[in-house]
Write a protein that holds these residues in place. Sequence first.
Motif, mmCIF file in Angstrom:
data_model
loop_
_atom_site.group_PDB
_atom_site.id
_atom_site.type_symbol
_atom_site.label_atom_id
_atom_site.label_comp_id
_atom_site.label_asym_id
_atom_site.label_seq_id
_atom_site.Cartn_x
_atom_site.Cartn_y
_atom_site.Cartn_z
ATOM 1 N N GLY A 1 0.810 -1.210 0.000
ATOM 2 C CA GLY A 1 0.000 0.000 0.000
ATOM 3 C C GLY A 1 0.845 1.262 0.000
ATOM 4 N N HIS A 2 0.274 2.351 0.505
ATOM 5 C CA HIS A 2 0.967 3.642 0.475
ATOM 6 C C HIS A 2 2.233 3.644 1.326
ATOM 7 N N ARG A 3 2.268 2.783 2.337
ATOM 8 C CA ARG A 3 3.453 2.712 3.180
ATOM 9 C C ARG A 3 4.458 1.678 2.681
ATOM 10 N N GLY A 4 4.092 0.963 1.621
ATOM 11 C CA GLY A 4 4.968 -0.076 1.088
ATOM 12 C C GLY A 4 6.187 0.495 0.386
ATOM 13 N N ARG A 5 7.307 -0.192 0.509
ATOM 14 C CA ARG A 5 8.562 0.219 -0.136
ATOM 15 C C ARG A 5 9.235 -1.021 -0.719
ATOM 16 N N PHE A 6 9.907 -0.826 -1.837
ATOM 17 C CA PHE A 6 10.667 -1.947 -2.405
ATOM 18 C C PHE A 6 11.791 -2.359 -1.463
ATOM 19 N N SER A 7 12.313 -1.422 -0.703
ATOM 20 C CA SER A 7 13.390 -1.743 0.236
ATOM 21 C C SER A 7 12.944 -2.779 1.265
ATOM 22 N N TYR A 8 11.658 -2.765 1.658
ATOM 23 C CA TYR A 8 11.160 -3.776 2.584
ATOM 24 C C TYR A 8 11.197 -5.159 1.925
ATOM 25 N N ALA B 1 12.903 -7.025 -11.181
ATOM 26 C CA ALA B 1 12.320 -6.958 -12.525
ATOM 27 C C ALA B 1 10.801 -7.105 -12.479
ATOM 28 N N VAL B 2 10.298 -8.016 -11.641
ATOM 29 C CA VAL B 2 8.845 -8.187 -11.515
ATOM 30 C C VAL B 2 8.217 -6.934 -10.922
ATOM 31 N N TYR B 3 8.882 -6.343 -9.949
ATOM 32 C CA TYR B 3 8.383 -5.100 -9.361
ATOM 33 C C TYR B 3 8.315 -3.987 -10.410
ATOM 34 N N ARG B 4 9.368 -3.820 -11.180
ATOM 35 C CA ARG B 4 9.398 -2.773 -12.206
ATOM 36 C C ARG B 4 8.363 -3.045 -13.299
ATOM 37 N N ARG C 1 2.728 0.949 -8.780
ATOM 38 C CA ARG C 1 3.682 0.326 -7.874
ATOM 39 C C ARG C 1 3.008 -0.676 -6.934
ATOM 40 N N GLN C 2 1.699 -0.529 -6.707
ATOM 41 C CA GLN C 2 0.984 -1.509 -5.896
ATOM 42 C C GLN C 2 1.066 -2.892 -6.525
ATOM 43 N N LEU C 3 0.803 -2.956 -7.840
ATOM 44 C CA LEU C 3 0.904 -4.232 -8.537
ATOM 45 C C LEU C 3 2.330 -4.755 -8.479
ATOM 46 N N GLY C 4 3.313 -3.882 -8.682
ATOM 47 C CA GLY C 4 4.701 -4.307 -8.643
ATOM 48 C C GLY C 4 5.092 -4.881 -7.293
#
Length: 508
Positions: A13-20, A108-111, A119-122
């Motif tokens: 969600g809005h608090r989600g980060r790829f770093s996590y 790659a899946v995230y991007r 970015r939610q889907l990623g």
Amino acid sequence: MMKQSSMAEFLWGHRGRFSYLLIAALLLLFTLLGARELWTQEHRWADIVFGMFYRNDFLHPYLGKLRYYDKPLLSYWFIAAVAKLTGALTTWELRLPSALAGLLALWAVYRLGAKLRDRQLGLLAGWLLLTTFYFVFWARTSSADMLNLTGSVCAVAWYFEKRENAGFFAYFIFFTIVALTALCKGLVGMIVPSIAVLVDMCMQKSWKQHLRPPLFIALIPAMMIYLFPFWASSYFGGESYGQNGLYLVYRENILRYFQPFDHKGPIYTYFLYLPIYLLPWTLFFIPALFTLKSRWKTMSNSSRWIAWTLLLLFLFFTLSGSRRSYYILPIVPFAVLFTADWLLSDAANAVKRRLWSAGWIVTVFLLLFLTLDILQTGYYLVFGPDRFATALKEEAGKIKPWDSWRIVSLDAEAKLSFYLQLPPDYTAYGIKGDRKKQAAEALEKAWPIIKSKPENTIFITRKVYAPALQSILAGYRMVEVSYPFQATFLKEDDINAPVAFMPDNPLV
């Protein structure tokens, strides 16, 4: 529900980060990466790379004493590069390229998901992929399969990043990714991204936009990159090696596809194994699949692209004459995107599905970490073949230096050669017939060396042969690993447990 809602907000969600996602992936993919013993086909990579260092020849792969160019060279070179940097070749070095490829696949899946929708889907697709059992398994296994998956999805992600204003450089990078992927496992690394890209070109009607001189010019250096290892292995010592890498590409990919000579699984093979390879997310994938028809009219072009790509990839693999369970692995990222896209849809009960998926992600992550990273490690610390190798070297070293012994394998498990660091030309005997029915006379006939008892020789074998060999090898003592009393029941009937026969007097 409130707790699950907070988890969903934190994961994608809005608090989600790829770093996590990255931190979680580092924990799951790299924790105690080298602890598990070699698993079946991993020995092939271990044996080939060890042989490359032993012969100082990185252009001509051997499996033991046999020429073995069935796979291109790049997956071996990645392992060799890691071993060169660390100064060792252990299970950790063998698996590091696959684990790093797993990280890259998640990115790659995230991007790709972010480009297709948002970015939610990623992020959601990334979390689903990370908690897919077989993705984690292959990312922690030394082979070309995770490299193949990663290269395929990276090429597709790059295409979507650059498709609107692609020029020579963008095409060159795309074709180079495809070439390197094909150098890991074979032509399937070209086919998977090609199908995905062609589907998008058909849907977008963008043929004229891409079929321009820069595309064809960029193809030339990428083809040179692909052909270079085959040319080098043929030009430098190719006559003495006697195997042509490009012919084996044809044999292992094109000929196997249309006229299979092995691995002839039934036509329904992947109908069974795709759901298995998506576990535990088959729980959501199947409903997403069954609701596809009713959702089709309201789906975006990006969602339809995911569905068409998944379908055509599945047909491509199914129509192949040669089928094995893990051949389906490159489809998994697209199936995960398909599932994540359904979870984020605006259909009825979508919110409830998303909340349930958040709880499942956390639960499955913890289960995978506990089982694959922690419990397996504890098991192999007790029962792993490295314990046997260490014990044997210590016992042999009490009599004379380990390097001065000759090791002979009497139908021992092949992976022991890696743990004992035996040269590729070490003497090894097999056996015919049922191992449990081999009497002493039959073993003497199959293994004449145990009658001659050459000097300075240690025999390694399986526990099932120990009773018969003890009567033959007088003057030898048996070396085996002793287990903690509370765990003995797990291994007491293991007929394949390694044992060794070592002369008390090395001149015997």
